[in-house]
Design an enzyme around this catalytic site. Structure first.
Site, mmCIF file in Angstrom:
data_model
loop_
_atom_site.group_PDB
_atom_site.id
_atom_site.type_symbol
_atom_site.label_atom_id
_atom_site.label_comp_id
_atom_site.label_asym_id
_atom_site.label_seq_id
_atom_site.Cartn_x
_atom_site.Cartn_y
_atom_site.Cartn_z
ATOM 1 N N GLU A 270 4.403 -4.627 -6.769
ATOM 2 C CA GLU A 270 5.779 -3.565 -6.751
ATOM 3 C C GLU A 270 5.643 -2.933 -8.811
ATOM 4 O O GLU A 270 6.076 -2.606 -8.960
ATOM 5 C CB GLU A 270 6.454 -4.794 -6.563
ATOM 6 C CG GLU A 270 6.941 -4.637 -5.183
ATOM 7 C CD GLU A 270 7.868 -3.483 -4.603
ATOM 8 O OE1 GLU A 270 8.359 -2.912 -5.268
ATOM 9 O OE2 GLU A 270 7.682 -3.367 -3.739
ATOM 10 N N HIS B 100 2.573 -1.899 -10.255
ATOM 11 C CA HIS B 100 2.613 0.085 -10.113
ATOM 12 C C HIS B 100 3.877 0.781 -9.933
ATOM 13 O O HIS B 100 4.363 0.946 -10.696
ATOM 14 C CB HIS B 100 1.554 0.105 -9.163
ATOM 15 C CG HIS B 100 0.064 -1.180 -9.550
ATOM 16 N ND1 HIS B 100 -0.530 -2.221 -8.367
ATOM 17 C CD2 HIS B 100 -0.659 -1.111 -11.179
ATOM 18 C CE1 HIS B 100 -1.675 -2.274 -9.464
ATOM 19 N NE2 HIS B 100 -1.896 -1.684 -10.724
ATOM 20 N N LYS C 49 2.459 -6.395 -18.843
ATOM 21 C CA LYS C 49 2.458 -7.796 -18.139
ATOM 22 C C LYS C 49 0.625 -8.191 -19.265
ATOM 23 O O LYS C 49 -0.140 -8.842 -19.460
ATOM 24 C CB LYS C 49 2.066 -8.315 -16.715
ATOM 25 C CG LYS C 49 0.675 -8.390 -16.587
ATOM 26 C CD LYS C 49 0.515 -8.708 -15.122
ATOM 27 C CE LYS C 49 -0.894 -9.528 -14.955
ATOM 28 N NZ LYS C 49 -1.749 -9.070 -14.077
ATOM 29 N N SER D 266 -0.568 -8.565 -9.329
ATOM 30 C CA SER D 266 -1.360 -8.329 -10.154
ATOM 31 C C SER D 266 -2.709 -8.195 -8.851
ATOM 32 O O SER D 266 -1.820 -8.682 -7.854
ATOM 33 C CB SER D 266 -2.583 -9.046 -10.471
ATOM 34 O OG SER D 266 -3.700 -9.352 -11.210
ATOM 35 N N ARG E 278 -5.466 -9.120 -8.410
ATOM 36 C CA ARG E 278 -6.729 -9.590 -8.210
ATOM 37 C C ARG E 278 -5.955 -10.991 -7.964
ATOM 38 O O ARG E 278 -6.986 -11.760 -6.923
ATOM 39 C CB ARG E 278 -7.164 -10.678 -9.544
ATOM 40 C CG ARG E 278 -8.150 -9.098 -10.402
ATOM 41 C CD ARG E 278 -9.296 -10.028 -11.584
ATOM 42 N NE ARG E 278 -9.884 -8.878 -11.700
ATOM 43 C CZ ARG E 278 -9.794 -7.710 -12.537
ATOM 44 N NH1 ARG E 278 -8.794 -7.976 -13.961
ATOM 45 N NH2 ARG E 278 -11.540 -7.332 -13.151
#
Ligand code: AMP
Length: 272
Positions: free
Chosen positions: A26, A28, A140, A176, A178
């Protein structure tokens, strides 16, 4: 891509651009929604850039799912997805890099000394290929946004840089790619980054001006969780990224913490 961009520009179409490393979420998509408003054509790139990963980092294991990414970008009415191959951006003999003097000596740049050189270089290359009028980045990655804005000014790129606020999960965890590395039992520890920022925000609003005191509270919150390892917690000038001792105006609080094997970052502007 370059030829296509030239054709668009000759037809007076403006290009908005969102560079990504894929495995889209979300966060991006928020950048893409912003881009959709700002250009006739919305282009994104998906490229896991090898030059920003150091030896031993997660270049090979970085999550990838092109099929899923394409489904998501279709919904955002993206016009172009640029997915270069590694050898196309870095051919044999490649040796030209973009490096900033000061920003990379702060925050993430201390434990990731080649990271911003890789980022500034690949973003320069992508700008030269996609030829955007405007490019959109996430707050971020505050330091990355600062690096890109500075680079664009310093090198006279004719591109407007837009920052979009951090998109979070329902529990507050900054989205993220990650995050997919996190094990369910690591979730509470991962949340301690945002919790410590929120606590810092409250302390700051209550009139605490001693940056070290706020940082110590954040360290305490994070250290109550097992399997956390603090890389840095910094309260600094939002423009220069230099550390601040006494809070007198808006400051950036930024932190990086390893939760198990996953390195997480988050930040917030604190206003007294
Ligand atoms: P990445 O694919 O992680 O390199 O990120 C691509 C772009 O998305 C960068 O400009 C990031 O700052 C931005 N981004 C990543 N996560 C978030 C988020 N949670 N909220 C807003 N933007 C984000």
């Amino acid at each position: 891509m370059q030829a296509y961009a030239n054709r668009l520009l000759s037809r007076k179409k403006s290009i908005a651009f969102v560079p990504t490393m894929g495995f889209l979420h979300e966060g991006h998509l928020a950048l893409m929604k912003e881009g959709r408003k700002r250009g006739d054509i919305l282009a994104i790139s998906i490229f896991v850039n090898p030059t920003q990963f150091a030896e031993g980092e997660d270049l090979d294991s970085y999550p990838r799912d092109m099929e899923r990414d394409f489904d998501l970008v279709r919904k955002e009415k993206v016009d172009v997805v640029f997915t270069p191959e590694r050898k196309c951006l870095y051919e044999d003999g490649f040796q030209t890099y973009v490096n900033l003097e000061r920003f990379p000596k702060h925050l993430c740049g201390i434990s990731r000394p080649i990271f911003f050189k890789g980022v500034a270089t690949v973003v320069t290359k992508l700008f030269n290929i996609v030829k955007p009028n405007v490019a959109i980045f996430g707050q971020k990655d505050y330091q990355q946004l600062a690096v890109i804005k500075r680079m664009v000014r310093d090198l006279n790129f004719d591109i407007e840089i837009i920052g979009v606020p951090t998109v979070r999960e329902h529990d507050g965890l900054a989205m993220s790619s990650r995050n997919s590395y996190l094990k369910p039992e690591e979730r509470p520890a991962a949340l301690s980054l945002f919790e410590s920022l929120q606590k810092a925000e409250r302390l700051c609003k209550e009139g605490v001006t001693d940056a070290d005191r706020i940082i110590n509270v954040a360290i305490e919150i994070i250290n109550t969780h097992k399997r956390t390892e603090i890389d840095y917690i910094s309260i600094c000038d939002p423009d220069t990224l230099d550390d601040i001792k006494t809070i007198e105006g808006p400051v950036l609080m930024a932190l990086a913490v390893k939760v198990g094997k996953t390195r997480l970052i988050d930040n917030m502007i604190l206003t007294p």
